[in-house]
Write an enzyme that holds these catalytic residues in place. Sequence first.
Site, short mmCIF file in Angstrom:
data_model
loop_
_atom_site.label_atom_id
_atom_site.label_comp_id
_atom_site.label_asym_id
_atom_site.label_seq_id
_atom_site.Cartn_x
_atom_site.Cartn_y
_atom_site.Cartn_z
N SER A 149 0.86 -1.19 0.00
CA SER A 149 0.00 0.00 0.00
C SER A 149 0.89 1.24 0.00
O SER A 149 2.04 1.20 0.46
CB SER A 149 -0.86 0.00 1.27
OG SER A 149 -1.50 1.23 1.45
N TYR A 162 -1.86 -0.83 10.59
CA TYR A 162 -2.00 -1.17 9.17
C TYR A 162 -0.77 -0.68 8.39
O TYR A 162 -0.15 -1.44 7.64
CB TYR A 162 -3.28 -0.54 8.61
CG TYR A 162 -3.44 -0.74 7.13
CD1 TYR A 162 -3.64 -2.02 6.60
CD2 TYR A 162 -3.37 0.34 6.24
CE1 TYR A 162 -3.77 -2.23 5.23
CE2 TYR A 162 -3.52 0.14 4.87
CZ TYR A 162 -3.71 -1.13 4.37
OH TYR A 162 -3.83 -1.34 3.02
N1 NAP Z 1 -8.89 -0.56 -0.87
C1 NAP Z 1 -7.86 0.25 -0.67
O1 NAP Z 1 -8.00 1.49 -0.60
C2 NAP Z 1 -6.46 -0.34 -0.58
C3 NAP Z 1 -5.37 0.54 -0.68
C4 NAP Z 1 -4.08 0.04 -0.59
C5 NAP Z 1 -3.88 -1.31 -0.43
N2 NAP Z 1 -4.95 -2.16 -0.34
C6 NAP Z 1 -4.68 -3.59 -0.13
O2 NAP Z 1 -5.31 -4.35 -1.13
C7 NAP Z 1 -5.53 -5.68 -0.64
C8 NAP Z 1 -6.94 -6.12 -1.03
O3 NAP Z 1 -7.87 -5.31 -0.34
P1 NAP Z 1 -9.23 -4.79 -1.00
O4 NAP Z 1 -9.14 -3.32 -1.04
O5 NAP Z 1 -9.53 -5.53 -2.24
O6 NAP Z 1 -10.24 -5.14 0.19
P2 NAP Z 1 -11.48 -6.11 0.30
O7 NAP Z 1 -12.47 -5.87 -0.76
O8 NAP Z 1 -11.93 -5.96 1.74
O9 NAP Z 1 -10.86 -7.57 0.09
C9 NAP Z 1 -10.12 -8.22 1.09
C10 NAP Z 1 -10.02 -9.70 0.74
O10 NAP Z 1 -9.27 -10.35 1.77
C11 NAP Z 1 -10.00 -11.50 2.21
N3 NAP Z 1 -9.73 -11.77 3.62
C12 NAP Z 1 -9.96 -10.96 4.70
N4 NAP Z 1 -9.64 -11.60 5.83
C13 NAP Z 1 -9.20 -12.84 5.46
C14 NAP Z 1 -8.75 -13.97 6.20
N5 NAP Z 1 -8.68 -13.97 7.53
N6 NAP Z 1 -8.40 -15.09 5.50
C15 NAP Z 1 -8.49 -15.13 4.16
N7 NAP Z 1 -8.90 -14.09 3.40
C16 NAP Z 1 -9.26 -12.96 4.07
C17 NAP Z 1 -11.47 -11.13 2.00
O11 NAP Z 1 -12.27 -12.30 1.82
P3 NAP Z 1 -13.17 -13.03 2.94
O12 NAP Z 1 -13.84 -11.97 3.77
O13 NAP Z 1 -14.09 -13.85 2.09
O14 NAP Z 1 -12.21 -13.88 3.69
C18 NAP Z 1 -11.38 -10.38 0.68
O15 NAP Z 1 -11.41 -11.28 -0.39
C19 NAP Z 1 -5.26 -5.63 0.87
O16 NAP Z 1 -4.00 -6.19 1.13
C20 NAP Z 1 -5.24 -4.14 1.18
O17 NAP Z 1 -4.41 -3.83 2.27
C21 NAP Z 1 -6.24 -1.70 -0.41
#
Ligand code: NAP
Length: 275
Positions: A149, A162
């Site tokens: 991130s 985080y």
């Molecule tokens: N959105 C942003 O603004 C942003 C910015 C920078 C970086 N990121 C990074 O991008 C990545 C993806 O995030 P996203 O934005 O796509 O968020 P998201 O829509 O909340 O997706 C998160 C994913 O992680 C899975 N997950 C959560 N807890 C888990 C666990 N205990 N075991 C297995 N899977 C788990 C969730 O699936 P289940 O609930 O089905 O397990 C979901 O598929 C993350 O690493 C986040 O830090 C996001």
Amino acid sequence: MQHLFPRTPRWERALVTGASSGIGREIARQLAASGVDLVLVARSGERLDELAAHLRAGGSGPNVEVFEADLCDSEFLAAVEARLASAGAPVDLLVNNAGLGYEGPFHIQDAQEVSETIDLNVTALVRLTHAALKPMVARGRGQVILVSSMASLQGLPMTAVYAATKALITSLGEALYEELKGTGVVVTTVLPGLTRTEFHERGRWDLDRWPSVGWQSAEEVAAEALGAAARLRPEVVTGRLNRVLAAMSGMAPRRLRRSAIGWSARRRWPDEGSP
Ligand SMILES: NC(=O)c1ccc[n+]([C@@H]2O[C@H](COP(=O)([O-])OP(=O)(O)OC[C@H]3O[C@@H](n4cnc5c(N)ncnc54)[C@H](OP(=O)(O)O)[C@@H]3O)[C@@H](O)[C@H]2O)c1
């Protein structure tokens, strides 16, 4: 389905964590569109089953395995490690994407949520990377994508844990890229900024306190991540605005950067930080 990343990759099978929503789901969708077989990992088995059925496209699409697993649970984590180590149907692209982050003052954060953040963002990611690299190096080919991130670039008040977990990921990715030179294995670290997914709702972020401009879609972030990996890049900051901000932040002395971020956080959370 569109083929959104520029070069035809040589990947045959990818394991994507956090494939049930957001960036991970989009990465899976774009890989499937270019014929890559998939292993989808997340806790929501039903959502993964639906996605898998869609990606298999009635048999004309790629082979898709569903792996329902809570990566914060040591037994599930060991099972996914074993899948990465198995010689049958080897994984040649690991996408370490699952992650979460809670917003709020550190001293009153729920201790269980602090542990969960470290278990998923750090322990699971490091262990899965470790499990994948041994067979990849032995085969002389393979790739790992680490979804970090922009928050990894400096300490961030109100999302301190985080940001610290993401700093570890960016550091790990940078080191492994160099360590693995000459092995045929490449690690690419992806630094997205604000992206529209379920992430902020899960982590109870108050989006009124965050900028409303510069957001990317999960589709854009996934395409940039896969594009950078296909070009064997060490790192990509996704989105033009994020790249400008990252470059500016890289030029500023650490002390100045810390003061500016502290000032901005105190303006956005004027009610926090005093007893
Ligand atoms: N959105 C942003 O603004 C942003 C910015 C920078 C970086 N990121 C990074 O991008 C990545 C993806 O995030 P996203 O934005 O796509 O968020 P998201 O829509 O909340 O997706 C998160 C994913 O992680 C899975 N997950 C959560 N807890 C888990 C666990 N205990 N075991 C297995 N899977 C788990 C969730 O699936 P289940 O609930 O089905 O397990 C979901 O598929 C993350 O690493 C986040 O830090 C996001």
